[in-house]
Design a protein around this motif. Structure first.
Motif, PDB file in Angstrom:
ATOM      1  N   ARG A  65      44.569  57.097  63.036  1.00 51.48           N
ATOM      2  CA  ARG A  65      45.939  56.599  62.965  1.00 51.48           C
ATOM      3  C   ARG A  65      46.103  55.428  61.994  1.00 51.48           C
ATOM      4  NH1 ARG A  65      47.200  55.023  68.704  1.00 51.48           N
ATOM      5  NH2 ARG A  65      48.790  53.827  67.627  1.00 51.48           N
ATOM      6  N   VAL A  66      45.030  54.975  61.386  1.00 45.96           N
ATOM      7  CA  VAL A  66      45.158  53.859  60.452  1.00 45.96           C
ATOM      8  C   VAL A  66      45.996  54.291  59.245  1.00 45.96           C
ATOM      9  CG1 VAL A  66      43.924  52.470  58.745  1.00 45.96           C
ATOM     10  CG2 VAL A  66      43.052  52.629  61.076  1.00 45.96           C
ATOM     11  N   ASN A  67      46.940  53.450  58.898  1.00 44.74           N
ATOM     12  CA  ASN A  67      47.703  53.670  57.685  1.00 44.74           C
ATOM     13  C   ASN A  67      47.078  52.815  56.586  1.00 44.74           C
ATOM     14  OD1 ASN A  67      49.492  53.699  55.610  1.00 44.74           O
ATOM     15  ND2 ASN A  67      51.249  52.931  56.784  1.00 44.74           N
ATOM     16  N   THR A  68      46.357  53.472  55.673  1.00 45.24           N
ATOM     17  CA  THR A  68      45.613  52.694  54.681  1.00 45.24           C
ATOM     18  C   THR A  68      46.514  52.097  53.607  1.00 45.24           C
ATOM     19  OG1 THR A  68      45.090  54.770  53.592  1.00 45.24           O
ATOM     20  CG2 THR A  68      43.359  53.806  54.944  1.00 45.24           C
ATOM     21  N   LYS A  69      47.766  52.545  53.566  1.00 48.54           N
ATOM     22  CA  LYS A  69      48.703  51.972  52.592  1.00 48.54           C
ATOM     23  C   LYS A  69      49.112  50.569  53.029  1.00 48.54           C
ATOM     24  CE  LYS A  69      50.167  56.170  50.552  1.00 48.54           C
ATOM     25  NZ  LYS A  69      50.310  57.241  51.593  1.00 48.54           N
ATOM     26  N   ASN A  70      49.018  50.353  54.315  1.00 50.44           N
ATOM     27  CA  ASN A  70      49.366  49.044  54.861  1.00 50.44           C
ATOM     28  C   ASN A  70      48.079  48.222  55.011  1.00 50.44           C
ATOM     29  OD1 ASN A  70      50.100  46.905  56.458  1.00 50.44           O
ATOM     30  ND2 ASN A  70      51.382  48.130  57.850  1.00 50.44           N
ATOM     31  N   LYS A  71      48.081  47.027  54.453  1.00 54.69           N
ATOM     32  CA  LYS A  71      46.858  46.216  54.493  1.00 54.69           C
ATOM     33  C   LYS A  71      46.650  45.504  55.832  1.00 54.69           C
ATOM     34  CE  LYS A  71      44.550  43.651  51.561  1.00 54.69           C
ATOM     35  NZ  LYS A  71      44.136  42.657  50.610  1.00 54.69           N
ATOM     36  N   ARG A 122      40.115  40.214  52.869  1.00 53.09           N
ATOM     37  CA  ARG A 122      39.938  41.376  51.997  1.00 53.09           C
ATOM     38  C   ARG A 122      40.573  42.622  52.612  1.00 53.09           C
ATOM     39  NH1 ARG A 122      34.607  39.187  50.902  1.00 53.09           N
ATOM     40  NH2 ARG A 122      33.756  40.405  52.595  1.00 53.09           N
ATOM     41  N   GLY A 123      40.978  42.531  53.845  1.00 45.45           N
ATOM     42  CA  GLY A 123      41.627  43.664  54.509  1.00 45.45           C
ATOM     43  C   GLY A 123      40.865  44.104  55.733  1.00 45.45           C
ATOM     44  N   ALA A 124      41.551  44.188  56.854  1.00 46.18           N
ATOM     45  CA  ALA A 124      40.921  44.621  58.094  1.00 46.18           C
ATOM     46  C   ALA A 124      41.927  45.452  58.875  1.00 46.18           C
ATOM     47  CB  ALA A 124      40.486  43.405  58.908  1.00 46.18           C
ATOM     48  N   HIS A 125      41.858  46.763  58.690  1.00 50.34           N
ATOM     49  CA  HIS A 125      42.766  47.628  59.446  1.00 50.34           C
ATOM     50  C   HIS A 125      42.423  47.603  60.919  1.00 50.34           C
ATOM     51  CE1 HIS A 125      42.857  49.611  55.334  1.00 50.34           C
ATOM     52  NE2 HIS A 125      44.096  49.238  55.547  1.00 50.34           N
ATOM     53  N   ILE A 126      41.116  47.539  61.166  1.00 48.56           N
ATOM     54  CA  ILE A 126      40.671  47.483  62.550  1.00 48.56           C
ATOM     55  C   ILE A 126      39.751  46.267  62.686  1.00 48.56           C
ATOM     56  CG2 ILE A 126      39.357  48.646  64.359  1.00 48.56           C
ATOM     57  CD1 ILE A 126      40.119  51.298  63.192  1.00 48.56           C
ATOM     58  N   ILE A 148      50.524  44.655  65.840  1.00 48.21           N
ATOM     59  CA  ILE A 148      49.492  45.685  66.031  1.00 48.21           C
ATOM     60  C   ILE A 148      49.983  46.843  66.890  1.00 48.21           C
ATOM     61  CG2 ILE A 148      47.466  44.228  65.693  1.00 48.21           C
ATOM     62  CD1 ILE A 148      47.316  44.478  68.866  1.00 48.21           C
ATOM     63  N   LYS A 149      49.292  47.958  66.719  1.00 50.80           N
ATOM     64  CA  LYS A 149      49.695  49.185  67.415  1.00 50.80           C
ATOM     65  C   LYS A 149      48.873  49.383  68.692  1.00 50.80           C
ATOM     66  CE  LYS A 149      52.107  51.411  63.927  1.00 50.80           C
ATOM     67  NZ  LYS A 149      51.769  50.605  62.720  1.00 50.80           N
ATOM     68  N   THR A 150      47.613  49.001  68.614  1.00 50.82           N
ATOM     69  CA  THR A 150      46.739  49.267  69.755  1.00 50.82           C
ATOM     70  C   THR A 150      45.816  48.088  70.032  1.00 50.82           C
ATOM     71  OG1 THR A 150      46.498  51.389  68.631  1.00 50.82           O
ATOM     72  CG2 THR A 150      45.344  51.133  70.725  1.00 50.82           C
ATOM     73  N   VAL A 151      45.627  47.816  71.306  1.00 54.66           N
ATOM     74  CA  VAL A 151      44.582  46.875  71.669  1.00 54.66           C
ATOM     75  C   VAL A 151      43.683  47.549  72.700  1.00 54.66           C
ATOM     76  CG1 VAL A 151      46.057  45.727  73.389  1.00 54.66           C
ATOM     77  CG2 VAL A 151      44.040  44.579  72.536  1.00 54.66           C
TER      78      VAL A 151
END
Ligand code: ADP
Ligand code: MG
Length: 589
Positions: A65-71, A122-126, A148-151
């Motif tokens: 579900r990660v959206n890689t376009k969003n940093k 540098r970016g951390a989607h998760i 955030i979407k999920t915890v």
């Protein structure tokens, strides 16, 4: 049972988990994955033991579900310890091997926060985090959880046990209402229930039963040696399996303690679990084993009963149980959760009949193998080093600036020489130890003439560079070598002190320490009390004479010369110090 495809796992993730050997979803995965992938996914509270496959259960759908376009950070996973938190991040990186745009960062206490801040920037989607460090980063405004979407709260009971309630509440308060929350816990005490009630809505609750039938996943191996070579055989078996995570079963408490102490003295991450320990002590040992701070748990059958660990690679029968049924229980502790396990028997030459009775009982053949030779072990260890080298993460930020200078220094070495040198740094201790070791499969009289370095018995006087101390505490004070090493660490506050021979007598002890630290030791010890007694440490006046073979501590160590120690327990697996005791070289961590 559904397949991973049927529950919604796609593309590169499928390929990655296939390569990891995941064929079918485990029950917790079958439940959690569709929930997380559906649009109106509910919150989830799951009672699940370790080893039930939770990481992939939440990890795969979160990655997908990660959206890689969003940093921005989209999912956060909170777990109690640094090890778990790093493990989760590593597992997620494995699953996303073919989706490498996804950025996963682990943050935890006890390590440089600056590096972690840089990594997040540098970016951390998760983010996989421990509670304290996460809160710290939120306060510093490095991490922002408001979108955030999920915890995920992993091992929630453990986090609350460790006193993270307030941190968790503060973190959760900072998350948006619409997020999806998942809580995993092995047990459901009130405290956990409270958190769930307060921070979760319409949660689906379920329990994942323990999966126990693993017998078909277990293979059985028997090594036959002379009874007196049992311990040496154990060491070889362990060295031959560098990733071992297992229980070593002994018959008595005494034997359990002895074997554990010897392993610790020889630098393995081992500890004992038996009935002479208090409940609190047992909890500590089991806790360390669960989080893999200890990779070898030496235990009696009774004491190991309360232990619930499902991903053991090996069960080692240091001694066979008297009742055959117990063997089935022991070996059933490995090969669980869809994994493959090995049950090893160290038998003596007189136990042939027992082995064939066991074969009947388990309905399987036991494979008889020769104890690995030094050379074979060295090969395995060598490739293990290479493997680790290939996998190690390189922290460019830290080393890049020194590379030109280092390259210049190493200019004179060609590629082959360079490899040899680097490998030897890690590996020499194994070659040193195994260079002249005997073949344990041969009758001992055949190897009498050879110097048995495994079991060499040459005594020595205080070594050069060491000072011998007298301490007014001994066996009566329940002092063991590990306690003594602990005191040297704790009292002086210095973790790198080389400790030589330790000789614990009934009411007092002798031990050798690197002379450099002589004064620190005297000052530090003589202001302490131990269990209400004033500690008295003196430099031992006389040069120790040759010790009599009959002293108790000598007998305990009859399999080898007294070992040498280094204060400071190792906790990282793979950094075992197998240096032979008569080997006077010392190794820094
Ligand atoms: P938990 O977090 O519940 O303790 P893990 O997620 O660490 O459990 O999984 C336990 C072990 O099972 C891991 O080694 C993992 O790689 C493995 N595993 C997970 N899912 C599967 C699967 N579907 N098939 C086979 N092995 C799996
Ligand atoms: Mg887990």
């Amino acid at each position: 049972m559904k397949s991973f495809v049927e529950i919604g796992i796609e593309g590169g993730f499928l390929k990655a988990i296939e390569e990891l050997g995941f064929e079918k979803p485990m029950p917790v995965q079958e439940k959690v994955i569709p929930q997380l992938l559906s649009d109106e996914g509910n919150d989830i509270v799951a009672l699940a033991q370790t080893g039930t496959g939770k990481t992939a259960a939440f990890g795969l759908p979160l990655l997908q579900r990660v959206n890689t376009k969003n940093k921005k950070t989209q999912h956060v996973i909170i777990s109690p310890t640094r090890e778990l938190c790093v493990q989760i991040a590593e597992d997620l990186k494995d699953y996303s091997k073919y989706n490498d745009k996804i950025k996963i960062v682990a943050v935890f206490g006890g390590a440089s926060i600056e590096h972690q801040i840089k990594a997040i920037k540098r970016g951390a989607h998760i983010i996989s985090a421990t509670p304290g460090r996460l809160l710290d980063l939120i306060k510093r405004r490095v991490v922002d959880l408001r979108n955030i979407k999920t915890v995920v709260l992993d091992e929630a009971d453990e986090m609350l046990n460790m006193g993270f309630r307030e941190d968790l509440e503060a973190i959760l308060t900072d998350t948006p209402k619409e997020k999806q929350a998942l809580l995993f816990s092995a047990t459901m005490p009130k405290e956990v229930k409270k958190i769930a009630d307060k921070f979760m809505n319409n949660a689906i609750e379920f329990t994942v039963g323990k999966k126990n039938a693993g017998a078909e996943n277990v293979s059985h191996i028997c090594y036959s040696v002379h009874a007196k070579d049992r311990y040496l055989a154990l060491k070889r078996i362990v060295d031959f399996n560098p990733n071992v995570y297992g229980i070593v079963f002994c018959r008595t408490r005494r034997e359990t303690q002895d074997v554990a102490e010897k392993l610790m003295q020889d630098g393995y991450n081992a500890d004992a679990l038996h009935g002479d320990l208090s409940q609190a002590q047992r909890d500590v040992v089991m806790g360390k084993f669960r989080v893999k701070h200890i990779s070898l748990l030496v235990a009696t059958d009774v004491a190991a009963r309360g232990l619930d660990v499902t991903d053991l690679t090996h069960v080692i029968n240091y001694n066979l149980p008297d009742e055959l049924e117990i063997y089935t229980h022991r070996s059933g502790r490995t090969g669980r959760a869809g994994k493959f396990g090995i049950s090893i028997i160290i038998s003596n030459l007189k136990e042939k009949r027992k082995i064939s009775l066991i074969e009947k009982q388990i309905g399987k053949k036991i494979e008889h193998l020769p104890v690995p030779l030094g050379k074979e072990i060295c090969k395995v260890q060598l490739f293990h080093v290479i493997d680790r080298m290939q996998k190690v993460a390189v922290d460019s930020a830290q080393i890049d600036e020194f590379i030109p200078e280092i390259s210049k220094k190493l200019e004179w070495l060609d590629r082959d020489e360079l490899i040899k040198k680097f490998v030897s740094v890690e590996f020499n201790r194994f070659t040193e130890y195994y260079k002249n070791t005997p073949d344990l499969n041969k009758p001992s009289d055949e190897r009498k003439s050879r110097k048995d370095r495994d079991g060499g018995s040459n005594r020595r006087n205080t070594q050069q560079g060491y000072t011998r101390f007298f301490l007014n505490l001994g066996q009566m004070d329940k002092i063991r070598p590990v306690d003594l090493i602990g005191m040297v660490n704790d009292f002086t506050g210095i973790r790198d002190i080389e400790i030589g021979e330790i000789d614990i007598k009934k009411t007092f002890s002798f031990f050798e320490v690197d002379s450099k630290f002589k004064d620190e030791l005297l000052t530090a010890f003589n202001t302490q009390t131990y269990k209400g007694r004033k500690v008295n440490l003196e430099i031992s006046g006389k040069e120790p004479a040759k010790k009599s073979r009959s002293s108790r501590s000598d007998r305990r160590n009859r399999d080898g010369d007294k070992p040498r120690f280094k204060s400071g327990r190792k906790s990282s697996r793979g950094s075992r110090n197998s240096s032979e005791k008569s080997d006077r070289k010392r190794y820094k961590k």
